[in-house]
Design an enzyme around this catalytic site. Sequence first.
Site, PDB file in Angstrom:
ATOM      1  N   SER A 195       0.570   6.186   1.148  1.00  0.00           N
ATOM      2  CA  SER A 195       1.434   6.895   2.080  1.00  0.00           C
ATOM      3  C   SER A 195       1.052   7.609   3.251  1.00  0.00           C
ATOM      4  O   SER A 195       1.774   7.409   4.166  1.00  0.00           O
ATOM      5  CB  SER A 195       2.850   7.422   1.089  1.00  0.00           C
ATOM      6  OG  SER A 195       2.292   8.549   0.998  1.00  0.00           O
ATOM      7  N   HIS A 223       4.928   1.344  -1.558  1.00  0.00           N
ATOM      8  CA  HIS A 223       5.157   1.513  -0.135  1.00  0.00           C
ATOM      9  C   HIS A 223       4.565  -0.107   0.185  1.00  0.00           C
ATOM     10  O   HIS A 223       4.437  -0.568   1.323  1.00  0.00           O
ATOM     11  CB  HIS A 223       4.020   2.119   0.671  1.00  0.00           C
ATOM     12  CG  HIS A 223       4.536   3.627   0.397  1.00  0.00           C
ATOM     13  ND1 HIS A 223       5.514   4.455   1.303  1.00  0.00           N
ATOM     14  CD2 HIS A 223       4.296   4.589  -0.169  1.00  0.00           C
ATOM     15  CE1 HIS A 223       5.735   5.445   1.075  1.00  0.00           C
ATOM     16  NE2 HIS A 223       5.000   5.807   0.056  1.00  0.00           N
ATOM     17  N   LYS A 253      12.240   2.266  -1.028  1.00  0.00           N
ATOM     18  CA  LYS A 253      11.697   2.347   0.639  1.00  0.00           C
ATOM     19  C   LYS A 253      12.196   1.063   1.122  1.00  0.00           C
ATOM     20  O   LYS A 253      13.571   0.904   1.646  1.00  0.00           O
ATOM     21  CB  LYS A 253      10.175   2.274   0.368  1.00  0.00           C
ATOM     22  CG  LYS A 253      10.114   3.694  -0.501  1.00  0.00           C
ATOM     23  CD  LYS A 253       8.634   4.114  -0.536  1.00  0.00           C
ATOM     24  CE  LYS A 253       8.373   5.313  -1.353  1.00  0.00           C
ATOM     25  NZ  LYS A 253       9.058   6.519  -0.857  1.00  0.00           N
TER      26      LYS A 253
END
Length: 403
Positions: A195, A223, A253
């Site tokens: 990240s 991610h 996310k």
Amino acid sequence: MTDRGFDLDARLRERERAGLRRRLDPAESVGARTRFSPDPRGGAPDFGDRSLVFASNNYLGLASDRRVLQAAENAARSVGTGAGASRLVTGDTGLHRAFERDLADCKGTDRALLFSSGYAANVGTIEALGPDAVFSDELNHASIVDGCRLGADETVVYDHADPDDLRAKLAQRAAGSLDSATEEDWLVVTDSVFSMDGDVAPLTEVCDAAEAFDAWVMVDEAHATGLFDDGGGVVQREGLADRVDVQLGTCSKALASQGGYVAGDEALIEYLLNAARSFVFSTGLAPPAVGAAREALRIARETDRADRLWATVATLREGLESMGYEVLGETQILPVLVGDRDDALALGDRLADRGIEAPAIRPPTVPEGTARIRVAPMATHTDEEVARCLDAFEAAGREVGLL
Ligand SMILES: Cc1ncc(COP(=O)(O)O)c(C=O)c1O
């Protein structure tokens, strides 16, 4: 008299002195364009002018998509606003099961299991597996680190994204305890997309190393989920679903919602729903969150929304590099390396003055001397907004003396 209370003011002052004091600056809404307020503490926020957000993990910009909103509303109306109980009591619904089937289909596994967050999924899974040894990438997320602290007898940290070091450390442990090592349960764990650096773990080599020592592999796709092949993550892009024992991720996310998941074979899921304390002793994920994430996954799988994100990523990377910035990584996370902490803070402030929200990331979140601006665009940014972001970087960089 002795004082057995906690002197929190002193602890906060200490954090202030060490440059570790954090602030919560609320936003009016979640999306590519919003207004922020300075931390109001207990008061009401006082929102300023509108900014363009280039620092959110809402990568596909689906958190304000009308189809996702509608799915959340439908879930609330038909199932309820909260699950009301642990999944093991009365909080297991058909909606949870439907989304878990979708996730398993996307991930190429027998089954999937939803947790209340990605954090809970990591901690609960590693704790429930209770490995004798975990081999963990040095830049893995804090929730993996905490899972290891809670559940692993020993955690061996290997150099970031370095399969040779992983292999050496596996060999070292195998050689060190020849008899007992054959009886031990080993887990190799890595994020797929990191990240803060925006780079990708060498998953094929990680699997090769783990297989050479009969260890399991767990990959955190927080991610990556929703952004690669068929809405999957790097595991899908690399075709590794049958070599990764535990595929884990978050709905918070690109899936624009909340909640974590584990995807894997039947035995893994049955075991976790019995033994993962963060699953057993926590209320089922709220139905609106399930409905929203399910619709976001459908959109990620069935539309070309991620392509728009990748096009924006290419424009930003090219633009920033052509100005002279060093941009790390190879994904939708574009860390613009500044180095000095104060310069990074100044750059973040100058960007904010120009209506671009992309705050500095500094030590201890990243190593000393590598302070940066973590640029993370959304699929919903327009060409004009991307151009504004680049213009702001150029002007702010000159002002701070970086260009
Ligand atoms: C790699 C990684 N794993 C897990 C998490 C935790 O996920 P969640 O926000 O759903 O708790 C995050 C981010 O917060 C993350 O970056």
